[in-house]
Write a protein that holds these residues in place. Structure first.
Motif, PDB file in Angstrom:
ATOM      1  N   ARG A  65       9.138  11.044  14.591  1.00 39.83           N
ATOM      2  CA  ARG A  65       7.890  11.453  15.256  1.00 39.83           C
ATOM      3  C   ARG A  65       7.284  10.255  15.972  1.00 39.83           C
ATOM      4  NH1 ARG A  65       4.312  16.237  13.141  1.00 39.83           N
ATOM      5  NH2 ARG A  65       3.016  16.512  14.982  1.00 39.83           N
ATOM      6  N   THR A  66       6.809  10.485  17.193  1.00 38.15           N
ATOM      7  CA  THR A  66       6.210   9.406  17.983  1.00 38.15           C
ATOM      8  C   THR A  66       4.738   9.641  18.297  1.00 38.15           C
ATOM      9  OG1 THR A  66       6.974  10.466  20.032  1.00 38.15           O
ATOM     10  CG2 THR A  66       8.420   8.794  19.053  1.00 38.15           C
ATOM     11  N   ASP A  67       4.256  10.891  18.122  1.00 36.88           N
ATOM     12  CA  ASP A  67       2.853  11.149  18.434  1.00 36.88           C
ATOM     13  C   ASP A  67       1.932  10.680  17.313  1.00 36.88           C
ATOM     14  OD1 ASP A  67       3.932  13.078  16.802  1.00 36.88           O
ATOM     15  OD2 ASP A  67       2.856  14.766  17.700  1.00 36.88           O
ATOM     16  N   TYR A  68       2.419  10.756  16.067  1.00 38.52           N
ATOM     17  CA  TYR A  68       1.651  10.236  14.934  1.00 38.52           C
ATOM     18  C   TYR A  68       2.484   9.159  14.248  1.00 38.52           C
ATOM     19  CZ  TYR A  68      -1.670  14.015  15.529  1.00 38.52           C
ATOM     20  OH  TYR A  68      -2.618  14.867  16.046  1.00 38.52           O
ATOM     21  N   THR A  69       1.991   7.943  14.287  1.00 37.61           N
ATOM     22  CA  THR A  69       2.703   6.794  13.751  1.00 37.61           C
ATOM     23  C   THR A  69       1.930   6.198  12.581  1.00 37.61           C
ATOM     24  OG1 THR A  69       1.551   5.281  15.241  1.00 37.61           O
ATOM     25  CG2 THR A  69       3.570   6.308  16.075  1.00 37.61           C
ATOM     26  N   LEU A  70       2.451   5.123  12.020  1.00 35.79           N
ATOM     27  CA  LEU A  70       1.732   4.415  10.965  1.00 35.79           C
ATOM     28  C   LEU A  70       0.343   4.013  11.438  1.00 35.79           C
ATOM     29  CD1 LEU A  70       1.602   2.936   8.211  1.00 35.79           C
ATOM     30  CD2 LEU A  70       2.636   0.959   9.351  1.00 35.79           C
ATOM     31  N   LYS A  71       0.240   3.600  12.681  1.00 29.06           N
ATOM     32  CA  LYS A  71      -1.035   3.131  13.224  1.00 29.06           C
ATOM     33  C   LYS A  71      -2.020   4.269  13.422  1.00 29.06           C
ATOM     34  CE  LYS A  71      -3.005   0.749  17.271  1.00 29.06           C
ATOM     35  NZ  LYS A  71      -3.921  -0.094  16.453  1.00 29.06           N
ATOM     36  N   THR A  72      -1.555   5.412  13.892  1.00 27.04           N
ATOM     37  CA  THR A  72      -2.477   6.483  14.286  1.00 27.04           C
ATOM     38  C   THR A  72      -2.673   7.561  13.221  1.00 27.04           C
ATOM     39  OG1 THR A  72      -0.666   7.695  15.376  1.00 27.04           O
ATOM     40  CG2 THR A  72      -1.944   6.143  16.724  1.00 27.04           C
ATOM     41  N   THR A  73      -1.869   7.545  12.159  1.00 30.97           N
ATOM     42  CA  THR A  73      -2.032   8.518  11.074  1.00 30.97           C
ATOM     43  C   THR A  73      -3.007   7.965  10.036  1.00 30.97           C
ATOM     44  OG1 THR A  73       0.245   9.304  11.370  1.00 30.97           O
ATOM     45  CG2 THR A  73      -0.856   9.854   9.299  1.00 30.97           C
ATOM     46  N   PRO A  74      -4.093   8.669   9.731  1.00 32.65           N
ATOM     47  CA  PRO A  74      -5.043   8.177   8.728  1.00 32.65           C
ATOM     48  C   PRO A  74      -4.355   7.838   7.402  1.00 32.65           C
ATOM     49  CG  PRO A  74      -5.972  10.038   9.891  1.00 32.65           C
ATOM     50  CD  PRO A  74      -4.537   9.946  10.332  1.00 32.65           C
ATOM     51  N   LYS A  75      -4.787   6.741   6.795  1.00 33.47           N
ATOM     52  CA  LYS A  75      -4.172   6.233   5.565  1.00 33.47           C
ATOM     53  C   LYS A  75      -5.110   6.465   4.386  1.00 33.47           C
ATOM     54  CE  LYS A  75      -0.406   3.786   4.398  1.00 33.47           C
ATOM     55  NZ  LYS A  75      -0.150   4.400   3.079  1.00 33.47           N
ATOM     56  N   VAL A  76      -4.669   7.275   3.433  1.00 32.84           N
ATOM     57  CA  VAL A  76      -5.457   7.552   2.233  1.00 32.84           C
ATOM     58  C   VAL A  76      -5.226   6.446   1.208  1.00 32.84           C
ATOM     59  CG1 VAL A  76      -5.793   9.160   0.305  1.00 32.84           C
ATOM     60  CG2 VAL A  76      -5.396  10.042   2.622  1.00 32.84           C
ATOM     61  N   VAL A  77      -6.304   5.945   0.604  1.00 29.82           N
ATOM     62  CA  VAL A  77      -6.217   4.854  -0.370  1.00 29.82           C
ATOM     63  C   VAL A  77      -7.117   5.158  -1.559  1.00 29.82           C
ATOM     64  CG1 VAL A  77      -6.631   2.406  -0.803  1.00 29.82           C
ATOM     65  CG2 VAL A  77      -5.717   3.133   1.410  1.00 29.82           C
ATOM     66  N   GLY A  78      -6.562   5.079  -2.769  1.00 31.08           N
ATOM     67  CA  GLY A  78      -7.347   5.249  -3.979  1.00 31.08           C
ATOM     68  C   GLY A  78      -7.091   4.112  -4.942  1.00 31.08           C
ATOM     69  N   GLY A  79      -8.100   3.326  -5.251  1.00 22.85           N
ATOM     70  CA  GLY A  79      -7.947   2.172  -6.116  1.00 22.85           C
ATOM     71  C   GLY A  79      -8.328   2.460  -7.551  1.00 22.85           C
ATOM     72  N   LEU A  80      -7.866   1.573  -8.440  1.00 21.98           N
ATOM     73  CA  LEU A  80      -8.184   1.695  -9.855  1.00 21.98           C
ATOM     74  C   LEU A  80      -9.680   1.527 -10.092  1.00 21.98           C
ATOM     75  CD1 LEU A  80      -6.319   2.100 -12.355  1.00 21.98           C
ATOM     76  CD2 LEU A  80      -6.461  -0.379 -12.722  1.00 21.98           C
ATOM     77  N   THR A  81     -10.326   0.703  -9.277  1.00 13.39           N
ATOM     78  CA  THR A  81     -11.778   0.507  -9.304  1.00 13.39           C
ATOM     79  C   THR A  81     -12.265   0.495  -7.865  1.00 13.39           C
ATOM     80  OG1 THR A  81     -11.642  -1.911  -9.112  1.00 13.39           O
ATOM     81  CG2 THR A  81     -11.521  -0.981 -11.345  1.00 13.39           C
ATOM     82  N   PRO A  82     -13.562   0.600  -7.629  1.00 17.08           N
ATOM     83  CA  PRO A  82     -14.063   0.497  -6.257  1.00 17.08           C
ATOM     84  C   PRO A  82     -13.663  -0.806  -5.574  1.00 17.08           C
ATOM     85  CG  PRO A  82     -15.760   1.415  -7.678  1.00 17.08           C
ATOM     86  CD  PRO A  82     -14.640   1.002  -8.587  1.00 17.08           C
ATOM     87  N   THR A  83     -13.638  -1.884  -6.333  1.00 18.10           N
ATOM     88  CA  THR A  83     -13.227  -3.170  -5.752  1.00 18.10           C
ATOM     89  C   THR A  83     -11.757  -3.140  -5.356  1.00 18.10           C
ATOM     90  OG1 THR A  83     -14.864  -4.337  -7.109  1.00 18.10           O
ATOM     91  CG2 THR A  83     -13.092  -5.654  -6.164  1.00 18.10           C
ATOM     92  N   CYS A  84     -10.932  -2.477  -6.172  1.00 18.01           N
ATOM     93  CA  CYS A  84      -9.512  -2.330  -5.836  1.00 18.01           C
ATOM     94  C   CYS A  84      -9.344  -1.547  -4.537  1.00 18.01           C
ATOM     95  CB  CYS A  84      -8.769  -1.615  -6.958  1.00 18.01           C
ATOM     96  SG  CYS A  84      -8.599  -2.546  -8.490  1.00 18.01           S
ATOM     97  N   THR A  85     -10.139  -0.481  -4.399  1.00 20.55           N
ATOM     98  CA  THR A  85     -10.071   0.322  -3.179  1.00 20.55           C
ATOM     99  C   THR A  85     -10.441  -0.515  -1.966  1.00 20.55           C
ATOM    100  OG1 THR A  85     -10.627   2.329  -4.421  1.00 20.55           O
ATOM    101  CG2 THR A  85     -10.933   2.400  -2.033  1.00 20.55           C
TER     102      THR A  85
END
Length: 413
Positions: free
Chosen positions: A155-175
């Motif tokens: 796929r070229t229309d949605y790449t690592l750069k343009t696809t939103p990245k979900v992140v969940g940390g162990l603590t708020p500081t980790c996030t």
């Protein structure tokens, strides 16, 4: 920032290149010595990363089999495989091995992020105790988070750069620490409250697709018995401007995610005395599609007075999706096996897959269709002229609906 990547496959290598392109120093670790040797020569084994893209960043990436070289990195991204066992249960072997290796090299102040798709609780219940064998405390001495990969090969229309990245940390500081890492290569980073939310979000994404593909495939089987064109049905339903999202029928699911990821959740659900019948049923429907396609091929040949045994059948497209050469879990492989068991004389054409060693087959040029009893379009690569294939073949069965818009006289799924 210095980034470490564990696992240099279809997820890890694109990440390594992206961070290097952003100006970061990168240490890429993989246990496969032959893969590392190839990368050191500037040769990529991942279709989405051309050698020409790898070459300009080679001076900023160190490829190695040694985990100890991750000690001086600021962040470590774990991108190892999470396959299923023969019993369709999660195999965390590669993941646990990498965590044990990391426990011997991580230091205070680092950020460790798991990207491998897995069941909710993996980061907290498995990664934390193993990494803390280092003597460091997760969430205090080092940051720990989960961020699911969202790679869609080819796929070229949605790449690592343009696809939103979900992140969940162990603590708020980790996030916060993990968000800062991905902000260097992603336009949008979406923080969530826990690793479990991020882990389950990945499974929901793929199960959503799996269930809807199963639904339209089951509708395709019913429409076939009713003598109704399922493609026209989907097109008609798609005109509704709300409340409907079109999915296309096909020979089944393949690739690294959809045939595998739902089973991670169904396995975990048993710990909570819950049977995920809806998800498991979708898996069963999709796994049965190659058999339905076999039946369609048998009927097509029978209608012109030819048995499958001895029939010259050419399969067009053996990868799991159009435009790539990835054959993992490809339904084409099951269809080929089933046809071979019934005595068909098989060959195939796929510009992305030069050979199928397990079947003793090599991709033939397009002339192989001349004189064939049946051309079977399983994966519709955009570089293949399917109208020409249909014109040259005595009989064509199109499992992807690609010939409908071409005005070609192929039979449809």
């Amino acid at each position: 920032m210095k980034i470490g990547i564990v696992g240099l496959g279809y997820v890890g290598l694109p990440l390594a290149v992206a961070f290097a392109e952003a100006g970061c120093e990168v240490v890429g670790v993989d246990v496969a010595a032959d893969r590392v040797a190839t990368l050191r020569e500037g040769r990529s084994h991942v279709e989405d990363i051309a050698d020409e893209r790898l070459a300009p960043v080679m001076e900023r990436i160190t490829f190695t089999t040694r985990y100890v070289e991750l000690h001086e990195t600021d962040a470590i991204l774990v991108c190892v495989p999470t396959p299923l066992t023969r019993n369709r249960e999660p195999d965390l072997g590669p993941l646990l091995s990498s965590a044990r290796a990391l426990s011997g090299v991580i230091r205070g102040g680092q950020t460790v992020i798991l990207e491998s798709t897995t069941f909710p609780g993996t980061t907290r219940e498995h990664m934390v105790p193993l990494l803390e064998e280092s003597g460091l405390r997760a969430g205090e001495d080092f940051a720990l988070a989960f961020s699911p990969e969202r790679v869609d090969p080819g796929r070229t229309d949605y790449t690592l750069k343009t696809t939103p990245k979900v992140v969940g940390g162990l603590t708020p500081t980790c996030t916060e620490a993990a968000v800062a890492v991905y902000a260097r290569v992603c336009d949008t980073v979406v923080p969530v409250s826990t690793p479990e939310v991020a882990e389950l979000s990945k499974l929901l994404e793929n199960i959503f697709r799996s269930v809807n593909i199963a639904l339209v495939n089951e509708m395709a089987m019913l429409a076939d018995r009713m003598g109704i064109d399922i493609w026209e049905v989907v097109e008609a339903a798609s005109t509704k401007p709300y409340g409907f999202m079109p999915f296309q029928p096909g020979p089944g699911m393949g690739g690294h995610c959809l045939p595998v990821d739902p089973f991670y959740l169904t396995w975990k659900a048993r710990e909570y005395d819950l049977s995920t019948e809806f998800i498991e049923l979708a898996g069963k429907v999709n796994q049965q599609m190659p058999y339905f396609c076999l039946e369609k091929a048998e009927r097509a040949l029978n209608d012109v007075g030819k048995p499958v045994r001895g029939a010259r059948i050419v399969v067009f497209g053996v990868s799991y999706k159009a435009g790539v050469g990835d054959i993992r879990e490809s339904p084409a492989l099951k269809i080929i096996r089933l046809l071979r068991e019934r005595g068909a004389d098989l060959s195939y054409h796929d510009p992305h897959v030069p050979e199928l060693p397990d079947f003793g087959l090599r991709s033939s040029d397009l002339s192989v269709v001349d004189g064939a009893d049946l051309a079977l379009i399983v994966t519709a690569h955009p570089t293949v002229d399917h109208a020409d294939v249909t014109a040259r073949a005595q009989l064509t069965l199109d499992l992807r609906g690609v010939t409908r818009s071409l005005g070609a006289g192929a039979l449809q799924l």
